[in-house]
Design a protein around this motif. Sequence first.
Motif, short mmCIF file in Angstrom:
data_model
loop_
_atom_site.label_atom_id
_atom_site.label_comp_id
_atom_site.label_asym_id
_atom_site.label_seq_id
_atom_site.Cartn_x
_atom_site.Cartn_y
_atom_site.Cartn_z
N THR A 1 61.77 -86.02 11.75
CA THR A 1 60.74 -86.26 12.74
C THR A 1 60.44 -84.96 13.48
O THR A 1 61.33 -84.13 13.67
N THR A 2 59.20 -84.79 13.86
CA THR A 2 58.80 -83.64 14.66
C THR A 2 57.94 -84.12 15.81
O THR A 2 57.29 -85.18 15.71
N TYR A 3 57.92 -83.35 16.88
CA TYR A 3 57.23 -83.75 18.09
C TYR A 3 56.46 -82.59 18.71
O TYR A 3 56.84 -81.42 18.58
N ALA A 4 55.39 -82.95 19.40
CA ALA A 4 54.70 -81.96 20.20
C ALA A 4 55.61 -81.53 21.36
O ALA A 4 56.42 -82.33 21.84
N ASP A 5 55.46 -80.30 21.79
CA ASP A 5 56.30 -79.79 22.88
C ASP A 5 56.17 -80.66 24.13
O ASP A 5 57.14 -80.85 24.87
N SER A 6 54.99 -81.21 24.34
CA SER A 6 54.72 -81.96 25.57
C SER A 6 55.47 -83.29 25.64
O SER A 6 55.61 -83.86 26.72
N VAL A 7 55.96 -83.78 24.50
CA VAL A 7 56.63 -85.09 24.49
C VAL A 7 58.06 -85.02 23.99
O VAL A 7 58.80 -86.01 24.08
N ARG A 8 58.46 -83.86 23.48
CA ARG A 8 59.81 -83.75 22.92
C ARG A 8 60.86 -84.04 23.98
O ARG A 8 60.79 -83.56 25.10
N GLY A 9 61.82 -84.89 23.62
CA GLY A 9 62.86 -85.29 24.55
C GLY A 9 62.53 -86.55 25.32
O GLY A 9 63.41 -87.15 25.94
N ARG A 10 61.26 -86.95 25.31
CA ARG A 10 60.85 -88.18 26.01
C ARG A 10 60.39 -89.26 25.04
O ARG A 10 60.57 -90.45 25.31
N ASN B 1 56.96 -102.56 7.15
CA ASN B 1 55.69 -101.82 7.14
C ASN B 1 55.24 -101.48 8.56
O ASN B 1 54.04 -101.58 8.89
N THR B 2 56.17 -101.08 9.40
CA THR B 2 55.86 -100.83 10.80
C THR B 2 56.51 -99.53 11.28
O THR B 2 57.65 -99.22 10.91
N MET B 3 55.77 -98.80 12.09
CA MET B 3 56.27 -97.59 12.73
C MET B 3 56.21 -97.78 14.24
O MET B 3 55.37 -98.53 14.74
N TYR B 4 57.10 -97.11 14.94
CA TYR B 4 57.19 -97.27 16.38
C TYR B 4 57.14 -95.92 17.10
O TYR B 4 57.51 -94.89 16.53
N LEU B 5 56.71 -95.98 18.34
CA LEU B 5 56.78 -94.81 19.22
C LEU B 5 57.35 -95.28 20.55
O LEU B 5 56.67 -95.98 21.31
N GLN B 6 58.60 -94.92 20.80
CA GLN B 6 59.23 -95.24 22.07
C GLN B 6 58.91 -94.11 23.05
O GLN B 6 59.24 -92.95 22.78
N MET B 7 58.30 -94.47 24.16
CA MET B 7 57.86 -93.47 25.13
C MET B 7 58.60 -93.72 26.45
O MET B 7 58.43 -94.77 27.06
N ASN B 8 59.40 -92.76 26.84
CA ASN B 8 60.17 -92.84 28.08
C ASN B 8 59.73 -91.76 29.06
O ASN B 8 59.07 -90.80 28.67
N SER B 9 60.10 -91.94 30.31
CA SER B 9 59.78 -90.96 31.36
C SER B 9 58.30 -90.60 31.33
O SER B 9 57.92 -89.43 31.34
#
Length: 124
Positions: A58-67, A77-85
Amino acid sequence: QVQLVESGGGLVQAGGSLRLSCAASGGTMSNYAMGWFRQAPGKERVFVAHSSWNGAITTYADSVRGRFTTSRDNAQNTMYLQMNSLKPEDTAVYYCACHIAGSTWSEVHEYAYWGQGTQVTVSS
């Protein structure tokens, strides 16, 4: 042809969490690396996260990495995006898409079969 449907967006206060889902039909999600993008009003669509076909990379944009964390369940057949903080600047329409070409993993033109998007609004 794969159809993608995003869900899970909503209104949340700063510091809160949301979990987005991206459900695929008409095709097999495991055939594709996948990406998450977002588009704020009046701005271009930008990369958020990428997942290899099995979720091992997995790779992330700097603005969201760690969150933010992306994961996938190919059996469902499902993908998720867990968004914290969450922050007010995370407010945008969030899209998922299949990676079909290229090697940067972060460019819009490398993706296809876009979903309709789900609105995420973070209040301060």
